[in-house]
Design a protein around this motif. Structure first.
Motif, PDB file in Angstrom:
ATOM      1  N   THR A  29      36.807 -21.466 -23.136  1.00 19.99           N
ATOM      2  CA  THR A  29      37.969 -22.266 -23.438  1.00 19.99           C
ATOM      3  C   THR A  29      39.230 -21.531 -23.111  1.00 19.99           C
ATOM      4  N   LEU A  30      39.155 -20.475 -23.856  1.00 22.23           N
ATOM      5  CA  LEU A  30      40.520 -19.723 -24.131  1.00 22.23           C
ATOM      6  C   LEU A  30      40.429 -18.881 -22.442  1.00 22.23           C
ATOM      7  N   LEU A  31      39.414 -18.265 -21.932  1.00 23.72           N
ATOM      8  CA  LEU A  31      39.382 -17.689 -20.828  1.00 23.72           C
ATOM      9  C   LEU A  31      39.640 -18.783 -19.644  1.00 23.72           C
ATOM     10  N   ARG A  32      39.225 -19.885 -19.707  1.00 25.94           N
ATOM     11  CA  ARG A  32      39.494 -20.857 -18.669  1.00 25.94           C
ATOM     12  C   ARG A  32      41.112 -21.234 -18.681  1.00 25.94           C
ATOM     13  N   ILE A  33      41.801 -21.216 -19.806  1.00 26.16           N
ATOM     14  CA  ILE A  33      43.053 -21.666 -19.906  1.00 26.16           C
ATOM     15  C   ILE A  33      43.906 -20.580 -19.176  1.00 26.16           C
ATOM     16  N   ILE A  34      43.462 -19.215 -19.665  1.00 25.37           N
ATOM     17  CA  ILE A  34      44.150 -17.934 -19.011  1.00 25.37           C
ATOM     18  C   ILE A  34      44.159 -17.925 -17.560  1.00 25.37           C
ATOM     19  N   PHE A  35      42.857 -18.221 -17.199  1.00 30.54           N
ATOM     20  CA  PHE A  35      42.540 -18.275 -15.657  1.00 30.54           C
ATOM     21  C   PHE A  35      43.563 -19.257 -14.968  1.00 30.54           C
ATOM     22  N   PHE A  36      43.506 -20.316 -15.478  1.00 31.76           N
ATOM     23  CA  PHE A  36      44.188 -21.648 -14.827  1.00 31.76           C
ATOM     24  C   PHE A  36      45.749 -21.203 -14.975  1.00 31.76           C
ATOM     25  N   ILE A  37      46.331 -20.445 -15.808  1.00 27.83           N
ATOM     26  CA  ILE A  37      47.770 -20.186 -15.820  1.00 27.83           C
ATOM     27  C   ILE A  37      48.054 -18.813 -14.827  1.00 27.83           C
ATOM     28  N   SER A  38      47.028 -18.322 -14.756  1.00 28.88           N
ATOM     29  CA  SER A  38      46.968 -17.102 -13.972  1.00 28.88           C
ATOM     30  C   SER A  38      47.065 -17.609 -12.148  1.00 28.88           C
ATOM     31  N   ILE A  39      46.476 -18.708 -12.053  1.00 27.16           N
ATOM     32  CA  ILE A  39      46.472 -19.202 -10.699  1.00 27.16           C
ATOM     33  C   ILE A  39      47.979 -19.411 -10.281  1.00 27.16           C
ATOM     34  N   PHE A  40      48.618 -20.015 -11.076  1.00 30.34           N
ATOM     35  CA  PHE A  40      49.962 -20.345 -10.892  1.00 30.34           C
ATOM     36  C   PHE A  40      51.027 -18.995 -10.925  1.00 30.34           C
ATOM     37  N   ALA A  41      50.586 -18.172 -11.843  1.00 28.55           N
ATOM     38  CA  ALA A  41      51.340 -16.872 -12.029  1.00 28.55           C
ATOM     39  C   ALA A  41      51.106 -15.789 -10.788  1.00 28.55           C
ATOM     40  N   THR A  42      49.986 -16.000 -10.129  1.00 23.41           N
ATOM     41  CA  THR A  42      49.734 -15.144  -9.004  1.00 23.41           C
ATOM     42  C   THR A  42      49.784 -16.026  -7.572  1.00 23.41           C
ATOM     43  N   GLY A  43      50.238 -16.911  -7.545  1.00 20.96           N
ATOM     44  CA  GLY A  43      50.238 -17.784  -6.423  1.00 20.96           C
ATOM     45  C   GLY A  43      49.195 -18.036  -5.608  1.00 20.96           C
ATOM     46  N   GLY A  44      48.139 -18.080  -6.553  1.00 20.80           N
ATOM     47  CA  GLY A  44      46.734 -18.575  -5.963  1.00 20.80           C
ATOM     48  C   GLY A  44      45.785 -17.480  -5.582  1.00 20.80           C
ATOM     49  N   THR A  45      46.372 -16.176  -5.837  1.00 24.91           N
ATOM     50  CA  THR A  45      45.458 -14.774  -5.537  1.00 24.91           C
ATOM     51  C   THR A  45      44.397 -14.696  -6.158  1.00 24.91           C
ATOM     52  N   SER A  46      44.601 -15.233  -7.641  1.00 26.32           N
ATOM     53  CA  SER A  46      43.593 -15.016  -8.651  1.00 26.32           C
ATOM     54  C   SER A  46      42.373 -16.133  -8.284  1.00 26.32           C
ATOM     55  N   LEU A  47      42.623 -17.301  -7.637  1.00 31.06           N
ATOM     56  CA  LEU A  47      41.718 -18.211  -7.067  1.00 31.06           C
ATOM     57  C   LEU A  47      40.652 -17.574  -6.169  1.00 31.06           C
ATOM     58  N   PHE A  48      41.555 -16.872  -5.293  1.00 28.55           N
ATOM     59  CA  PHE A  48      40.748 -16.252  -4.095  1.00 28.55           C
ATOM     60  C   PHE A  48      39.917 -15.125  -4.651  1.00 28.55           C
TER      61      PHE A  48
END
Length: 78
Positions: A29-48
């Motif tokens: 759960t913690l890693l998923r929350i961090i990943f979700f926040i990183s999507i917005f912080a990196t402008g979608g690069t982390s999702l790619f």
């Protein structure tokens, strides 16, 4: 060091974050929350990067369930 696999038991989309959490010993759960926040912080690069990694990291091999009777229980007819 353990090999990284995409989890087949702890997954929501591809199982990559579940596999990372099992490998590192962190809360999923913690890693998923961090990943979700990183999507917005990196402008979608982390999702790619997530989807590229999901293509590269292999799926977890067959996992034997410790709560089943016998080693070949439920694997079809013998």
């Amino acid at each position: 060091m353990n090999k990284l696999y995409r989890s087949t038991r702890n997954r929501m989309l591809t199982g990559l974050i579940g596999g990372i959490s099992e490998n590192l010993g962190f809360s999923t759960t913690l890693l998923r929350i961090i990943f979700f926040i990183s999507i917005f912080a990196t402008g979608g690069t982390s999702l790619f990067i997530y989807f590229i990694a999901a293509l590269v990291v292999p799926k977890e091999p067959y996992h034997a369930d410790p709560y089943v009777y016998g080693s070949d229980y439920g694997r079809g007819y013998k």
